[in-house]
Design a protein around this motif. Structure first.
Motif, PDB file in Angstrom:
ATOM      1  N   PRO A 182       9.173   7.566  28.893  1.00 43.89           N
ATOM      2  CA  PRO A 182       7.848   6.723  28.585  1.00 43.89           C
ATOM      3  C   PRO A 182       6.629   7.657  28.870  1.00 43.89           C
ATOM      4  CG  PRO A 182       9.454   5.859  30.097  1.00 43.89           C
ATOM      5  CD  PRO A 182       9.894   7.244  29.814  1.00 43.89           C
ATOM      6  N   VAL A 183       6.502   8.960  29.180  1.00 46.56           N
ATOM      7  CA  VAL A 183       5.352   9.467  29.450  1.00 46.56           C
ATOM      8  C   VAL A 183       4.733  10.031  27.907  1.00 46.56           C
ATOM      9  CG1 VAL A 183       4.432  11.931  30.176  1.00 46.56           C
ATOM     10  CG2 VAL A 183       6.147  10.706  31.520  1.00 46.56           C
ATOM     11  N   PRO A 184       5.286  10.373  26.886  1.00 40.74           N
ATOM     12  CA  PRO A 184       4.556  10.566  25.872  1.00 40.74           C
ATOM     13  C   PRO A 184       3.565   9.365  25.332  1.00 40.74           C
ATOM     14  CG  PRO A 184       6.559  11.747  25.319  1.00 40.74           C
ATOM     15  CD  PRO A 184       6.716  10.869  26.753  1.00 40.74           C
ATOM     16  N   PRO A 185       4.131   8.191  25.519  1.00 43.86           N
ATOM     17  CA  PRO A 185       3.171   7.016  24.798  1.00 43.86           C
ATOM     18  C   PRO A 185       2.004   6.769  25.968  1.00 43.86           C
ATOM     19  CG  PRO A 185       5.430   6.336  24.878  1.00 43.86           C
ATOM     20  CD  PRO A 185       5.526   7.574  25.327  1.00 43.86           C
ATOM     21  N   ILE A 186       2.341   7.072  27.162  1.00 46.74           N
ATOM     22  CA  ILE A 186       0.874   7.043  28.085  1.00 46.74           C
ATOM     23  C   ILE A 186       0.142   8.179  27.753  1.00 46.74           C
ATOM     24  CG2 ILE A 186       0.406   7.441  30.633  1.00 46.74           C
ATOM     25  CD1 ILE A 186       1.716   4.686  29.937  1.00 46.74           C
ATOM     26  N   ALA A 187       0.561   9.325  27.415  1.00 44.63           N
ATOM     27  CA  ALA A 187      -0.231  10.271  26.978  1.00 44.63           C
ATOM     28  C   ALA A 187      -1.182  10.105  25.643  1.00 44.63           C
ATOM     29  CB  ALA A 187       0.521  11.668  26.674  1.00 44.63           C
ATOM     30  N   MET A 188      -0.464   9.341  24.859  1.00 51.77           N
ATOM     31  CA  MET A 188      -1.175   8.732  23.588  1.00 51.77           C
ATOM     32  C   MET A 188      -2.275   7.672  24.087  1.00 51.77           C
ATOM     33  SD  MET A 188       2.057   8.274  20.957  1.00 51.77           S
ATOM     34  CE  MET A 188       1.425   7.174  19.807  1.00 51.77           C
ATOM     35  N   THR A 189      -1.740   6.779  25.113  1.00 48.58           N
ATOM     36  CA  THR A 189      -2.905   5.926  25.563  1.00 48.58           C
ATOM     37  C   THR A 189      -4.215   6.583  25.913  1.00 48.58           C
ATOM     38  OG1 THR A 189      -1.197   4.318  26.056  1.00 48.58           O
ATOM     39  CG2 THR A 189      -3.274   4.232  27.283  1.00 48.58           C
ATOM     40  N   LEU A 190      -3.943   7.667  26.883  1.00 47.16           N
ATOM     41  CA  LEU A 190      -4.905   8.399  27.427  1.00 47.16           C
ATOM     42  C   LEU A 190      -5.762   9.146  26.385  1.00 47.16           C
ATOM     43  CD1 LEU A 190      -3.217  10.002  30.561  1.00 47.16           C
ATOM     44  CD2 LEU A 190      -4.802   8.054  30.591  1.00 47.16           C
ATOM     45  N   ARG A 191      -4.964   9.614  25.339  1.00 48.11           N
ATOM     46  CA  ARG A 191      -5.774  10.105  24.193  1.00 48.11           C
ATOM     47  C   ARG A 191      -6.818   8.921  23.378  1.00 48.11           C
ATOM     48  NH1 ARG A 191      -4.590  10.613  18.553  1.00 48.11           N
ATOM     49  NH2 ARG A 191      -5.578  12.663  17.745  1.00 48.11           N
ATOM     50  N   ALA A 192      -6.229   8.059  23.169  1.00 46.57           N
ATOM     51  CA  ALA A 192      -7.164   7.028  22.757  1.00 46.57           C
ATOM     52  C   ALA A 192      -8.213   6.597  23.459  1.00 46.57           C
ATOM     53  CB  ALA A 192      -6.235   5.613  22.296  1.00 46.57           C
ATOM     54  N   MET A 193      -7.917   6.714  24.779  1.00 45.84           N
ATOM     55  CA  MET A 193      -9.282   6.222  25.668  1.00 45.84           C
ATOM     56  C   MET A 193     -10.037   7.348  25.700  1.00 45.84           C
ATOM     57  SD  MET A 193      -7.105   4.864  28.954  1.00 45.84           S
ATOM     58  CE  MET A 193      -8.343   4.058  29.803  1.00 45.84           C
ATOM     59  N   ILE A 194      -9.815   8.774  25.681  1.00 44.49           N
ATOM     60  CA  ILE A 194     -10.681   9.760  25.724  1.00 44.49           C
ATOM     61  C   ILE A 194     -11.447   9.611  24.323  1.00 44.49           C
ATOM     62  CG2 ILE A 194     -10.906  12.170  25.515  1.00 44.49           C
ATOM     63  CD1 ILE A 194      -8.297  12.167  27.846  1.00 44.49           C
ATOM     64  N   ARG A 195     -10.632   9.629  23.199  1.00 51.77           N
ATOM     65  CA  ARG A 195     -11.339   9.388  21.809  1.00 51.77           C
ATOM     66  C   ARG A 195     -12.355   8.599  21.893  1.00 51.77           C
ATOM     67  NH1 ARG A 195      -8.307  11.171  16.907  1.00 51.77           N
ATOM     68  NH2 ARG A 195      -8.775   8.959  16.228  1.00 51.77           N
ATOM     69  N   TYR A 196     -12.070   7.162  22.272  1.00 51.33           N
ATOM     70  CA  TYR A 196     -12.888   6.254  22.224  1.00 51.33           C
ATOM     71  C   TYR A 196     -14.226   6.415  23.175  1.00 51.33           C
ATOM     72  CZ  TYR A 196     -14.795   1.585  23.203  1.00 51.33           C
ATOM     73  OH  TYR A 196     -15.836   0.458  23.248  1.00 51.33           O
ATOM     74  N   ILE A 197     -14.121   6.972  24.240  1.00 58.03           N
ATOM     75  CA  ILE A 197     -15.424   7.473  25.036  1.00 58.03           C
ATOM     76  C   ILE A 197     -15.959   8.615  24.338  1.00 58.03           C
ATOM     77  CG2 ILE A 197     -16.045   8.395  27.500  1.00 58.03           C
ATOM     78  CD1 ILE A 197     -13.557   6.767  28.535  1.00 58.03           C
ATOM     79  N   ARG A 198     -15.349   9.538  23.729  1.00 60.57           N
ATOM     80  CA  ARG A 198     -16.151  10.762  23.183  1.00 60.57           C
ATOM     81  C   ARG A 198     -16.910  10.202  21.922  1.00 60.57           C
ATOM     82  NH1 ARG A 198     -12.190  13.827  20.149  1.00 60.57           N
ATOM     83  NH2 ARG A 198     -12.715  12.435  18.494  1.00 60.57           N
ATOM     84  N   ASP A 199     -16.307   9.035  21.373  1.00 60.08           N
ATOM     85  CA  ASP A 199     -17.052   8.707  20.018  1.00 60.08           C
ATOM     86  C   ASP A 199     -17.759   7.482  20.008  1.00 60.08           C
ATOM     87  OD1 ASP A 199     -15.538  10.641  18.820  1.00 60.08           O
ATOM     88  OD2 ASP A 199     -13.984   9.696  18.064  1.00 60.08           O
TER      89      ASP A 199
ATOM     90  N   ARG B 143      -9.977   1.302  15.746  1.00 55.37           N
ATOM     91  CA  ARG B 143      -9.293   2.570  15.918  1.00 55.37           C
ATOM     92  C   ARG B 143      -8.434   2.589  17.087  1.00 55.37           C
ATOM     93  NH1 ARG B 143     -11.704   8.153  16.054  1.00 55.37           N
ATOM     94  NH2 ARG B 143     -12.016   7.523  18.160  1.00 55.37           N
ATOM     95  N   TYR B 144      -9.173   2.468  18.186  1.00 51.74           N
ATOM     96  CA  TYR B 144      -8.991   2.111  19.674  1.00 51.74           C
ATOM     97  C   TYR B 144      -7.825   1.215  19.808  1.00 51.74           C
ATOM     98  CZ  TYR B 144      -9.402   1.650  24.618  1.00 51.74           C
ATOM     99  OH  TYR B 144      -8.873   1.543  25.901  1.00 51.74           O
ATOM    100  N   SER B 145      -8.073   0.067  19.339  1.00 51.39           N
ATOM    101  CA  SER B 145      -7.093  -0.870  19.454  1.00 51.39           C
ATOM    102  C   SER B 145      -5.952  -0.771  18.791  1.00 51.39           C
ATOM    103  CB  SER B 145      -7.525  -2.398  18.831  1.00 51.39           C
ATOM    104  OG  SER B 145      -8.613  -2.757  19.501  1.00 51.39           O
ATOM    105  N   ARG B 146      -5.826  -0.192  17.545  1.00 45.85           N
ATOM    106  CA  ARG B 146      -4.517   0.127  16.807  1.00 45.85           C
ATOM    107  C   ARG B 146      -3.847   1.276  17.671  1.00 45.85           C
ATOM    108  NH1 ARG B 146      -6.753   1.688  12.521  1.00 45.85           N
ATOM    109  NH2 ARG B 146      -6.933   4.024  12.782  1.00 45.85           N
ATOM    110  N   GLU B 147      -4.338   2.323  18.155  1.00 45.58           N
ATOM    111  CA  GLU B 147      -3.855   3.382  18.885  1.00 45.58           C
ATOM    112  C   GLU B 147      -3.365   2.668  20.073  1.00 45.58           C
ATOM    113  OE1 GLU B 147      -7.077   6.490  19.286  1.00 45.58           O
ATOM    114  OE2 GLU B 147      -6.593   7.100  17.336  1.00 45.58           O
ATOM    115  N   MET B 148      -3.892   2.008  20.755  1.00 46.08           N
ATOM    116  CA  MET B 148      -3.692   1.345  22.271  1.00 46.08           C
ATOM    117  C   MET B 148      -2.349   0.747  21.943  1.00 46.08           C
ATOM    118  SD  MET B 148      -5.123   2.471  24.704  1.00 46.08           S
ATOM    119  CE  MET B 148      -4.959   1.523  26.118  1.00 46.08           C
ATOM    120  N   MET B 149      -2.368  -0.307  20.806  1.00 51.92           N
ATOM    121  CA  MET B 149      -1.200  -1.088  20.566  1.00 51.92           C
ATOM    122  C   MET B 149       0.058  -0.230  20.336  1.00 51.92           C
ATOM    123  SD  MET B 149      -2.204  -4.204  21.311  1.00 51.92           S
ATOM    124  CE  MET B 149      -1.152  -5.350  20.629  1.00 51.92           C
TER     125      MET B 149
END
Length: 193
Positions: free
Chosen positions: A109-126, A70-76
Protein backbone atom coordinates in the motif's frame (compact mmCIF):
# COMPACT_ATOMS: atom_id res chain seq x y z
CA UNK A 1 -20.83 18.62 -11.93
CA UNK A 2 -20.50 19.34 -8.21
CA UNK A 3 -23.89 17.80 -7.42
CA UNK A 4 -23.11 14.70 -9.48
CA UNK A 5 -19.84 14.28 -7.58
CA UNK A 6 -21.67 14.73 -4.27
CA UNK A 7 -24.20 12.06 -5.28
CA UNK A 8 -21.35 9.74 -6.28
CA UNK A 9 -19.63 10.26 -2.91
CA UNK A 10 -22.88 9.62 -1.00
CA UNK A 11 -23.57 6.46 -3.04
CA UNK A 12 -20.04 5.17 -2.58
CA UNK A 13 -20.17 5.87 1.18
CA UNK A 14 -23.45 3.98 1.56
CA UNK A 15 -22.26 1.09 -0.63
CA UNK A 16 -19.00 0.62 1.26
CA UNK A 17 -20.74 0.97 4.64
CA UNK A 18 -23.33 -1.64 3.61
CA UNK A 19 -20.59 -3.96 2.38
CA UNK A 20 -18.67 -3.52 5.64
CA UNK A 21 -21.71 -4.19 7.77
CA UNK A 22 -22.62 -7.25 5.68
CA UNK A 23 -19.09 -8.62 6.06
CA UNK A 24 -19.16 -8.06 9.81
CA UNK A 25 -22.59 -9.69 10.29
CA UNK A 26 -22.64 -12.46 7.71
CA UNK A 27 -19.08 -13.77 7.53
CA UNK A 28 -17.34 -14.96 10.68
CA UNK A 29 -13.59 -14.73 10.99
CA UNK A 30 -10.72 -12.31 11.31
CA UNK A 31 -10.44 -11.62 7.57
CA UNK A 32 -14.10 -10.60 7.32
CA UNK A 33 -13.72 -8.43 10.42
CA UNK A 34 -10.68 -6.72 8.94
CA UNK A 35 -12.29 -6.18 5.53
CA UNK A 36 -15.52 -5.02 7.15
CA UNK A 37 -13.58 -2.53 9.25
CA UNK A 38 -11.76 -1.26 6.18
CA UNK A 39 -15.05 -0.80 4.32
CA UNK A 40 -16.56 1.12 7.21
CA UNK A 41 -13.38 3.21 7.44
CA UNK A 42 -13.63 4.05 3.73
CA UNK A 43 -17.30 5.01 4.22
CA UNK A 44 -16.37 7.31 7.10
CA UNK A 45 -13.59 8.81 4.97
CA UNK A 46 -15.98 9.45 2.08
CA UNK A 47 -18.45 11.06 4.48
CA UNK A 48 -15.64 13.30 5.70
CA UNK A 49 -14.81 14.25 2.10
CA UNK A 50 -18.45 15.23 1.57
CA UNK A 51 -18.39 17.29 4.78
CA UNK A 52 -15.26 19.09 3.60
CA UNK A 53 -16.84 19.81 0.22
CA UNK A 54 -19.85 21.34 1.97
CA UNK A 55 -17.89 23.34 4.57
CA UNK A 56 -15.10 24.84 2.49
CA UNK A 57 -16.00 28.22 1.05
CA UNK A 58 -15.85 28.05 -2.75
CA UNK A 59 -14.35 31.51 -2.98
CA UNK A 60 -11.23 30.32 -1.18
CA UNK A 61 -10.44 27.57 -3.65
CA UNK A 62 -8.73 29.81 -6.13
CA UNK A 63 -7.06 27.00 -8.03
CA UNK A 64 -8.05 26.78 -11.69
CA UNK A 65 -10.66 24.18 -12.61
CA UNK A 66 -8.14 22.13 -14.62
CA UNK A 67 -5.83 21.94 -11.58
CA UNK A 68 -8.67 20.87 -9.28
CA UNK A 69 -9.76 18.21 -11.77
CA UNK A 70 -6.22 16.85 -12.11
CA UNK A 71 -5.88 16.75 -8.33
CA UNK A 72 -9.22 14.96 -7.90
CA UNK A 73 -8.37 12.43 -10.61
CA UNK A 74 -4.92 11.71 -9.16
CA UNK A 75 -6.32 11.38 -5.63
CA UNK A 76 -9.14 9.04 -6.67
CA UNK A 77 -6.75 6.77 -8.56
CA UNK A 78 -4.22 6.75 -5.70
CA UNK A 79 -6.78 6.13 -2.97
CA UNK A 80 -8.55 3.41 -4.97
CA UNK A 81 -5.20 1.71 -5.48
CA UNK A 82 -4.47 2.07 -1.79
CA UNK A 83 -7.70 0.37 -0.74
CA UNK A 84 -7.24 -2.49 -3.20
CA UNK A 85 -3.59 -3.06 -2.28
CA UNK A 86 -4.30 -2.77 1.45
CA UNK A 87 -6.98 -5.45 1.27
CA UNK A 88 -4.74 -7.64 -0.90
CA UNK A 89 -1.84 -7.13 1.51
CA UNK A 90 -3.95 -8.08 4.53
CA UNK A 91 -5.25 -11.22 2.85
CA UNK A 92 -1.83 -12.32 1.55
CA UNK A 93 -0.02 -11.74 4.85
CA UNK A 94 -2.19 -14.40 6.47
CA UNK A 95 -0.98 -17.02 3.97
CA UNK A 96 2.69 -16.19 3.40
CA UNK A 97 5.78 -17.15 5.37
CA UNK A 98 9.27 -15.76 4.94
CA UNK A 99 10.43 -12.38 6.14
CA UNK A 100 11.47 -10.86 2.81
CA UNK A 101 8.22 -11.81 1.05
CA UNK A 102 6.14 -10.64 4.02
CA UNK A 103 7.98 -7.30 3.99
CA UNK A 104 7.27 -6.82 0.27
CA UNK A 105 3.60 -7.71 0.73
CA UNK A 106 3.25 -5.45 3.79
CA UNK A 107 4.63 -2.52 1.77
CA UNK A 108 2.19 -2.94 -1.15
CA UNK A 109 0.00 0.00 0.00
CA UNK A 110 2.93 2.43 0.23
CA UNK A 111 3.23 3.40 -3.48
CA UNK A 112 -0.39 4.63 -3.70
CA UNK A 113 0.18 6.75 -0.58
CA UNK A 114 3.30 8.16 -2.26
CA UNK A 115 1.09 8.95 -5.29
CA UNK A 116 -1.33 10.73 -2.93
CA UNK A 117 1.47 12.84 -1.50
CA UNK A 118 2.70 13.60 -5.01
CA UNK A 119 -0.79 14.79 -6.02
CA UNK A 120 -0.96 17.02 -2.95
CA UNK A 121 2.47 18.51 -3.57
CA UNK A 122 1.68 19.16 -7.25
CA UNK A 123 -1.60 20.81 -6.32
CA UNK A 124 0.06 23.13 -3.80
CA UNK A 125 2.95 23.88 -6.15
CA UNK A 126 0.65 24.80 -9.05
CA UNK A 127 -1.93 26.79 -7.04
CA UNK A 128 -1.85 30.56 -6.75
CA UNK A 129 -0.32 32.33 -3.75
CA UNK A 130 -3.53 32.60 -1.70
CA UNK A 131 -4.31 28.93 -2.12
CA UNK A 132 -0.71 28.03 -1.29
CA UNK A 133 -0.97 30.09 1.89
CA UNK A 134 -4.20 28.33 2.90
CA UNK A 135 -2.72 24.89 2.18
CA UNK A 136 0.55 25.65 3.99
CA UNK A 137 -1.24 26.86 7.11
CA UNK A 138 -3.59 23.86 7.12
CA UNK A 139 -0.71 21.39 6.70
CA UNK A 140 1.31 23.17 9.40
CA UNK A 141 -1.55 23.08 11.89
CA UNK A 142 -2.22 19.41 11.10
CA UNK A 143 1.43 18.40 11.52
CA UNK A 144 1.71 20.33 14.79
CA UNK A 145 -1.53 18.86 16.18
CA UNK A 146 -0.69 15.26 15.31
CA UNK A 147 2.87 15.67 16.62
CA UNK A 148 1.49 16.97 19.91
CA UNK A 149 -1.04 14.13 20.05
CA UNK A 150 1.64 11.51 19.29
CA UNK A 151 4.00 13.01 21.88
CA UNK A 152 1.20 13.03 24.48
CA UNK A 153 0.41 9.39 23.71
CA UNK A 154 4.10 8.47 23.98
CA UNK A 155 4.45 10.17 27.35
CA UNK A 156 1.32 8.43 28.65
CA UNK A 157 2.63 5.13 27.32
CA UNK A 158 6.03 5.59 28.98
CA UNK A 159 4.23 6.35 32.26
CA UNK A 160 2.26 3.10 31.76
CA UNK A 161 -1.05 4.94 31.80
CA UNK A 162 -1.77 3.93 28.23
CA UNK A 163 -0.85 0.78 26.32
CA UNK A 164 -1.08 1.05 22.54
CA UNK A 165 0.68 -1.31 20.16
CA UNK A 166 3.40 0.53 18.23
CA UNK A 167 2.15 -0.81 14.90
CA UNK A 168 -1.34 0.57 15.54
CA UNK A 169 0.05 3.95 16.59
CA UNK A 170 2.30 4.21 13.54
CA UNK A 171 -0.38 3.16 11.05
CA UNK A 172 -2.73 5.91 12.28
CA UNK A 173 -0.28 8.83 11.98
CA UNK A 174 -0.92 9.53 8.28
CA UNK A 175 -4.74 9.23 8.46
CA UNK A 176 -4.74 11.52 11.51
CA UNK A 177 -2.63 14.09 9.66
CA UNK A 178 -5.10 13.95 6.74
CA UNK A 179 -8.08 14.34 9.07
CA UNK A 180 -6.46 17.23 10.96
CA UNK A 181 -5.47 18.85 7.64
CA UNK A 182 -9.08 18.71 6.42
CA UNK A 183 -10.42 20.26 9.60
CA UNK A 184 -7.68 22.90 9.67
CA UNK A 185 -8.37 23.79 6.05
CA UNK A 186 -12.01 24.52 6.90
CA UNK A 187 -10.93 26.93 9.66
CA UNK A 188 -8.14 28.57 7.63
CA UNK A 189 -10.30 28.93 4.50
CA UNK A 190 -13.04 30.67 6.45
CA UNK A 191 -10.47 33.18 7.64
CA UNK A 192 -9.74 34.20 4.05
CA UNK A 193 -13.34 33.81 2.82
Amino acid sequence: MARALDRWIIGAAFATAATGLALLRLMPGDSADMLGGICIGVAVGLSFVLLLRRQLPNACDTAPLALRRRYSREMMIAMSGYVVLLVLSILLLKRVEGTALRACIALLPVPPIAMTLRAMIRYIRDADELQQRIELQAVSFAAAFVSLLYLTGGLLQSARVLDVAASAAMIWVFPLVCLAYGLAKIVVSRRYG
